[in-house]
Design a protein around this motif. Structure first.
Motif, PDB file in Angstrom:
ATOM      1  N   ALA A  94       0.830  -1.205   0.000  1.00 46.50           N
ATOM      2  CA  ALA A  94       0.000   0.000   0.000  1.00 46.50           C
ATOM      3  C   ALA A  94       0.863   1.253   0.000  1.00 46.50           C
ATOM      4  N   GLU A  95       0.292   2.304  -0.561  1.00 43.95           N
ATOM      5  CA  GLU A  95       0.975   3.598  -0.605  1.00 43.95           C
ATOM      6  C   GLU A  95      -0.050   4.695  -0.324  1.00 43.95           C
ATOM      7  N   PHE A  96       0.175   5.452   0.732  1.00 47.55           N
ATOM      8  CA  PHE A  96      -0.711   6.540   1.107  1.00 47.55           C
ATOM      9  C   PHE A  96      -0.052   7.867   0.741  1.00 47.55           C
ATOM     10  N   ILE A  97      -0.779   8.722   0.032  1.00 45.10           N
ATOM     11  CA  ILE A  97      -0.253  10.028  -0.383  1.00 45.10           C
ATOM     12  C   ILE A  97      -1.227  11.104   0.070  1.00 45.10           C
ATOM     13  N   GLU A  98      -0.725  12.065   0.844  1.00 49.37           N
ATOM     14  CA  GLU A  98      -1.537  13.212   1.261  1.00 49.37           C
ATOM     15  C   GLU A  98      -1.079  14.434   0.485  1.00 49.37           C
ATOM     16  N   LEU A  99      -2.044  15.207  -0.008  1.00 55.56           N
ATOM     17  CA  LEU A  99      -1.758  16.368  -0.847  1.00 55.56           C
ATOM     18  C   LEU A  99      -2.122  17.663  -0.133  1.00 55.56           C
ATOM     19  N   GLU A 100      -1.505  18.757  -0.585  1.00 59.46           N
ATOM     20  CA  GLU A 100      -1.851  20.087  -0.098  1.00 59.46           C
ATOM     21  C   GLU A 100      -1.640  21.087  -1.222  1.00 59.46           C
ATOM     22  N   LYS A 101      -2.287  22.254  -1.111  1.00 55.21           N
ATOM     23  CA  LYS A 101      -2.144  23.289  -2.126  1.00 55.21           C
ATOM     24  C   LYS A 101      -0.879  24.084  -1.883  1.00 55.21           C
ATOM     25  N   ASP A 102      -0.143  24.379  -2.967  1.00 56.64           N
ATOM     26  CA  ASP A 102       1.032  25.236  -2.844  1.00 56.64           C
ATOM     27  C   ASP A 102       0.621  26.700  -2.986  1.00 56.64           C
ATOM     28  N   ASP A 103       1.580  27.585  -3.040  1.00 57.37           N
ATOM     29  CA  ASP A 103       1.295  29.023  -3.103  1.00 57.37           C
ATOM     30  C   ASP A 103       0.548  29.416  -4.378  1.00 57.37           C
ATOM     31  N   ASN A 104       0.626  28.570  -5.415  1.00 60.04           N
ATOM     32  CA  ASN A 104      -0.058  28.845  -6.680  1.00 60.04           C
ATOM     33  C   ASN A 104      -1.427  28.169  -6.767  1.00 60.04           C
ATOM     34  N   GLY A 105      -1.822  27.528  -5.666  1.00 58.22           N
ATOM     35  CA  GLY A 105      -3.114  26.848  -5.659  1.00 58.22           C
ATOM     36  C   GLY A 105      -3.095  25.475  -6.293  1.00 58.22           C
ATOM     37  N   GLU A 106      -1.904  24.994  -6.678  1.00 58.08           N
ATOM     38  CA  GLU A 106      -1.774  23.678  -7.261  1.00 58.08           C
ATOM     39  C   GLU A 106      -1.590  22.634  -6.165  1.00 58.08           C
ATOM     40  N   MET A 107      -2.122  21.428  -6.404  1.00 60.77           N
ATOM     41  CA  MET A 107      -1.977  20.359  -5.437  1.00 60.77           C
ATOM     42  C   MET A 107      -0.598  19.713  -5.576  1.00 60.77           C
ATOM     43  N   LYS A 108       0.061  19.516  -4.459  1.00 66.32           N
ATOM     44  CA  LYS A 108       1.374  18.869  -4.471  1.00 66.32           C
ATOM     45  C   LYS A 108       1.438  17.848  -3.337  1.00 66.32           C
ATOM     46  N   GLU A 109       2.377  16.927  -3.442  1.00 69.85           N
ATOM     47  CA  GLU A 109       2.526  15.889  -2.427  1.00 69.85           C
ATOM     48  C   GLU A 109       3.090  16.472  -1.137  1.00 69.85           C
ATOM     49  N   LYS A 110       2.364  16.281  -0.065  1.00 71.09           N
ATOM     50  CA  LYS A 110       2.808  16.724   1.255  1.00 71.09           C
ATOM     51  C   LYS A 110       3.576  15.623   1.964  1.00 71.09           C
ATOM     52  N   MET A 111       3.039  14.412   1.891  1.00 70.33           N
ATOM     53  CA  MET A 111       3.689  13.276   2.523  1.00 70.33           C
ATOM     54  C   MET A 111       3.300  11.991   1.810  1.00 70.33           C
ATOM     55  N   ARG A 112       4.166  10.992   1.942  1.00 68.97           N
ATOM     56  CA  ARG A 112       3.893   9.691   1.346  1.00 68.97           C
ATOM     57  C   ARG A 112       4.340   8.606   2.324  1.00 68.97           C
ATOM     58  N   LEU A 113       3.472   7.625   2.520  1.00 66.93           N
ATOM     59  CA  LEU A 113       3.768   6.508   3.409  1.00 66.93           C
ATOM     60  C   LEU A 113       3.671   5.203   2.631  1.00 66.93           C
ATOM     61  N   GLU A 114       4.724   4.401   2.699  1.00 68.80           N
ATOM     62  CA  GLU A 114       4.694   3.076   2.107  1.00 68.80           C
ATOM     63  C   GLU A 114       4.370   2.087   3.215  1.00 68.80           C
ATOM     64  N   LYS A 115       3.381   1.214   2.964  1.00 70.10           N
ATOM     65  CA  LYS A 115       2.876   0.335   4.011  1.00 70.10           C
ATOM     66  C   LYS A 115       2.660  -1.074   3.478  1.00 70.10           C
ATOM     67  N   THR A 116       2.516  -1.993   4.407  1.00 71.04           N
ATOM     68  CA  THR A 116       2.021  -3.333   4.121  1.00 71.04           C
ATOM     69  C   THR A 116       0.705  -3.480   4.869  1.00 71.04           C
ATOM     70  N   VAL A 117      -0.363  -3.766   4.132  1.00 73.13           N
ATOM     71  CA  VAL A 117      -1.695  -3.880   4.724  1.00 73.13           C
ATOM     72  C   VAL A 117      -2.158  -5.330   4.627  1.00 73.13           C
ATOM     73  N   THR A 118      -2.626  -5.855   5.755  1.00 76.60           N
ATOM     74  CA  THR A 118      -3.097  -7.237   5.814  1.00 76.60           C
ATOM     75  C   THR A 118      -4.546  -7.285   6.283  1.00 76.60           C
ATOM     76  N   LEU A 119      -5.376  -7.992   5.526  1.00 76.35           N
ATOM     77  CA  LEU A 119      -6.752  -8.264   5.923  1.00 76.35           C
ATOM     78  C   LEU A 119      -6.873  -9.757   6.215  1.00 76.35           C
ATOM     79  N   THR A 120      -7.409 -10.081   7.382  1.00 78.09           N
ATOM     80  CA  THR A 120      -7.634 -11.467   7.762  1.00 78.09           C
ATOM     81  C   THR A 120      -9.122 -11.672   8.012  1.00 78.09           C
ATOM     82  N   PHE A 121      -9.689 -12.705   7.402  1.00 73.93           N
ATOM     83  CA  PHE A 121     -11.121 -12.964   7.489  1.00 73.93           C
ATOM     84  C   PHE A 121     -11.363 -14.173   8.383  1.00 73.93           C
TER      85      PHE A 121
END
Length: 269
Positions: free
Chosen positions: A57-84
């Motif tokens: 998994a990869e989580f990316i959070e965005l924010e607006k820069d001074d020009n109002g454009e969206m840019k990457e604020k942070m990125r997290l690389e993860k391993t996600v496990t679902l167990t049923f």
């Protein structure tokens, strides 16, 4: 759009769903209840075959820069496990790497941000991929929702011809949702859902104003359908009326199915 596929799928759907249903000449040839029944059956059949699934998994959070454009604020690389297990889904995530403004951060910073993100998720009430997104269609929950069939969508979703349903909660339960669902007309698997919580969360320290979410699904090489993308955007107010907003996307790639060794069944005398 592939019109030969569209015609084939449309005819298949009509002939399949007409069985056992009666309609007047003015009514549509497609029975929404039959579609819902197929959707639930298809999900149950897949669920019965899967003990666990692990995603990169990869989580990316965005924010607006001074020009109002969206840019990457942070990125997290993860391993996600679902167990049923039985009717429950257990969710686990391991944080592997943290990037801030494109720069790889230290292990200590990774530990800190993992704690922060877990707390934020609880505060904002963001639903995760372990949430049973089809719950409004289950027999035991139908009385709590208004479900409207909107026909075959006028354009494809990720190249799939889809049935569209609108779901509105009749309660303000914190786990209830309002949304629009798109089901593949051929396989009856969920392709996309756009949804919001039926009740905004809040307390003395934080008040939710808006939370919009969207999930995308697709089949893997073995034909199992899983979440591939989760988009969300929200607005709220923290203490002292400080405005808070967030926009992000989480990607789920390379699903590995039934790779965790099953627990041995204890013998009974």
């Amino acid at each position: 759009m592939n019109y030969s596929k569209l015609l084939t799928v449309s005819l298949s759907v009509i002939f399949t769903l007409l069985a056992g249903s009666s309609f007047s000449q003015q009514e549509t040839a497609i029975d929404p209840d039959a579609i819902i029944q197929k959707v639930v059956e298809v999900e149950a059949r897949q669920r019965a075959e899967i003990r666990d699934v692990i995603f990169d998994a990869e989580f990316i959070e965005l924010e607006k820069d001074d020009n109002g454009e969206m840019k990457e604020k942070m990125r997290l690389e993860k391993t996600v496990t679902l167990t049923f297990k039985n009717d429950s889904v257990f969710y686990d995530e391991t944080f592997n790497a943290y990037y801030k403004n494109g720069k790889l951060m230290s292990e200590d910073e990774l530990t800190k941000i993992a704690k922060v993100m877990t707390e934020k998720k609880k505060k904002r009430g963001s639903l995760d991929i372990f949430y049973s997104i089809l719950s409004p269609f289950y027999d035991q929950n139908k009385q709590d929702y208004s479900i409207t069939y909107l026909g075959v969508h006028d354009s494809t979703i990720s190249d799939y011809l889809c049935h569209k349903f609108k779901v509105e909660s009749l309660t303000e339960d914190k786990k209830a949702i309002n949304g629009e669902y798109y089901f593949d007309a051929d396989s009856f698997h969920l392709v996309r859902v756009d949804f919001t919580p039926a009740k905004k969360r809040g307390n003395f320290f934080f008040k939710m104003k808006k939370l919009e979410m969207s999930m995308m699904f697709a089949p893997n090489s073995d034909g199992y359908w899983f979440q591939t993308r989760f988009d969300f955007t929200g607005q709220g107010k923290a203490m002292f009326f400080i405005g808070v907003s967030w926009t992000g996307t989480e990607y789920f790639r390379n699903p590995r199915v039934n790779t965790i060794e099953a627990e041995p069944v204890s013998s009974q005398e």
